[in-house]
Design a protein around this motif. Structure first.
Motif, PDB file in Angstrom:
ATOM      1  N   SER A  85      29.092 -58.025 -13.740  1.00 19.47           N
ATOM      2  CA  SER A  85      30.196 -58.289 -12.825  1.00 19.47           C
ATOM      3  C   SER A  85      29.803 -57.937 -11.390  1.00 19.47           C
ATOM      4  O   SER A  85      29.154 -56.923 -11.147  1.00 19.47           O
TER       5      SER A  85
ATOM      6  N   ALA B  41      33.465 -60.876  -1.659  1.00 22.42           N
ATOM      7  CA  ALA B  41      34.124 -62.106  -1.215  1.00 22.42           C
ATOM      8  C   ALA B  41      35.328 -61.788  -0.323  1.00 22.42           C
ATOM      9  O   ALA B  41      35.599 -62.516   0.643  1.00 22.42           O
TER      10      ALA B  41
ATOM     11  N   SER C 169      31.512 -57.218  -7.740  1.00 23.29           N
ATOM     12  CA  SER C 169      32.801 -56.802  -7.201  1.00 23.29           C
ATOM     13  C   SER C 169      33.417 -57.891  -6.317  1.00 23.29           C
ATOM     14  O   SER C 169      32.729 -58.484  -5.476  1.00 23.29           O
ATOM     15  N   PRO C 170      34.721 -58.137  -6.488  1.00 26.20           N
ATOM     16  CA  PRO C 170      35.389 -59.104  -5.614  1.00 26.20           C
ATOM     17  C   PRO C 170      35.442 -58.640  -4.157  1.00 26.20           C
ATOM     18  O   PRO C 170      35.719 -59.426  -3.262  1.00 26.20           O
ATOM     19  N   ARG C 171      35.165 -57.367  -3.934  1.00 20.85           N
ATOM     20  CA  ARG C 171      35.173 -56.841  -2.573  1.00 20.85           C
ATOM     21  C   ARG C 171      34.234 -57.630  -1.660  1.00 20.85           C
ATOM     22  O   ARG C 171      34.533 -57.846  -0.495  1.00 20.85           O
TER      23      ARG C 171
ATOM     24  N   TRP D 244      30.366 -66.331  -4.518  1.00 22.15           N
ATOM     25  CA  TRP D 244      31.046 -65.465  -5.485  1.00 22.15           C
ATOM     26  C   TRP D 244      31.950 -66.307  -6.393  1.00 22.15           C
ATOM     27  O   TRP D 244      32.010 -66.088  -7.598  1.00 22.15           O
ATOM     28  N   LEU D 245      32.642 -67.286  -5.801  1.00 22.66           N
ATOM     29  CA  LEU D 245      33.519 -68.158  -6.591  1.00 22.66           C
ATOM     30  C   LEU D 245      32.720 -69.026  -7.562  1.00 22.66           C
ATOM     31  O   LEU D 245      33.108 -69.194  -8.719  1.00 22.66           O
TER      32      LEU D 245
ATOM     33  N   ARG E 249      31.707 -67.120 -10.411  1.00 27.69           N
ATOM     34  CA  ARG E 249      32.870 -66.504 -11.068  1.00 27.69           C
ATOM     35  C   ARG E 249      32.748 -64.980 -11.119  1.00 27.69           C
ATOM     36  O   ARG E 249      33.102 -64.343 -12.103  1.00 27.69           O
ATOM     37  N   GLY E 250      32.168 -64.424 -10.044  1.00 29.06           N
ATOM     38  CA  GLY E 250      32.069 -62.977  -9.920  1.00 29.06           C
ATOM     39  C   GLY E 250      31.065 -62.327 -10.857  1.00 29.06           C
ATOM     40  O   GLY E 250      31.181 -61.141 -11.157  1.00 29.06           O
TER      41      GLY E 250
END
Length: 176
Positions: free
Chosen positions: A77, A83, A79-81, A64-65, A68-69
């Protein structure tokens, strides 16, 4: 840092990575299961363009990093969820390994990765695995409740399952 401490740290890190991988799978379970989708047969894919996620991009947290999402193919996009869940479960598995498996299990007088993990003390390993399983199940329930995809009845069945599983695990872990 001596050799034993390094082996303990690397072992806990390895178990933490396994936890992050399980967190990645639980993200899939929490998303797909309520929608009637298979959690096994279809590879991870972008929900927008449906392109499969490449193996190098599917590394827990780091993938994910690196991206960059965003999806590598369509730029949508992600979701940061994903990671966050992977990171939380990785940290829980790592912390449990250090605290109850490597330095203070009530199921063995031994401590350290060499004496407990690599020369298996099965009661201690079983207790660790059981606690990791409980955290994993609870996290999945929480994710489904946050998405409002888990019914109250199913939630209650899950709680009843925990109530029934705990005495069984306690019995098997304490049998000599």
């Amino acid at each position: 840092m001596n050799a034993d401490s390094l082996i303990d740290f690397v072992t806990a890190l390895w178990l933490g990575f396994i936890g992050a991988c399980i967190g990645s799978f639980l993200n899939v379970v929490a998303y797909r299961l309520p929608r009637g989708m298979s959690v096994i047969w279809k590879a991870s894919h972008c929900p927008k363009c449906n392109h499969p996620i490449r193996a190098r991009d599917n590394v827990p947290v780091l993938g994910w990093l690196w991206l960059r999402g965003k999806c590598r193919d369509c730029g949508a996009s992600i979701s940061p969820r994903y990671a966050i869940v992977e990171g939380i479960l990785g940290l829980v598995f790592f912390s449990l390994a250090y605290t109850e498996l490597l330095h203070g299990s009530p199921y063995t007088d031994l401590s350290g990765a060499i004496d407990v993990v690599w020369n298996p003390q099965w009661r201690a390993i079983g207790a660790y695995a059981y606690h990791c399983l409980l955290v994993s199940i609870l996290l999945t329930i929480v994710l489904m409740r946050l998405d409002r995809t888990l019914s109250t009845q199913l939630f209650l069945l899950g709680c009843i399952g925990f109530i029934l599983l705990w005495p069984l695990a306690f019995f098997f872990l304490h049998v000599n």
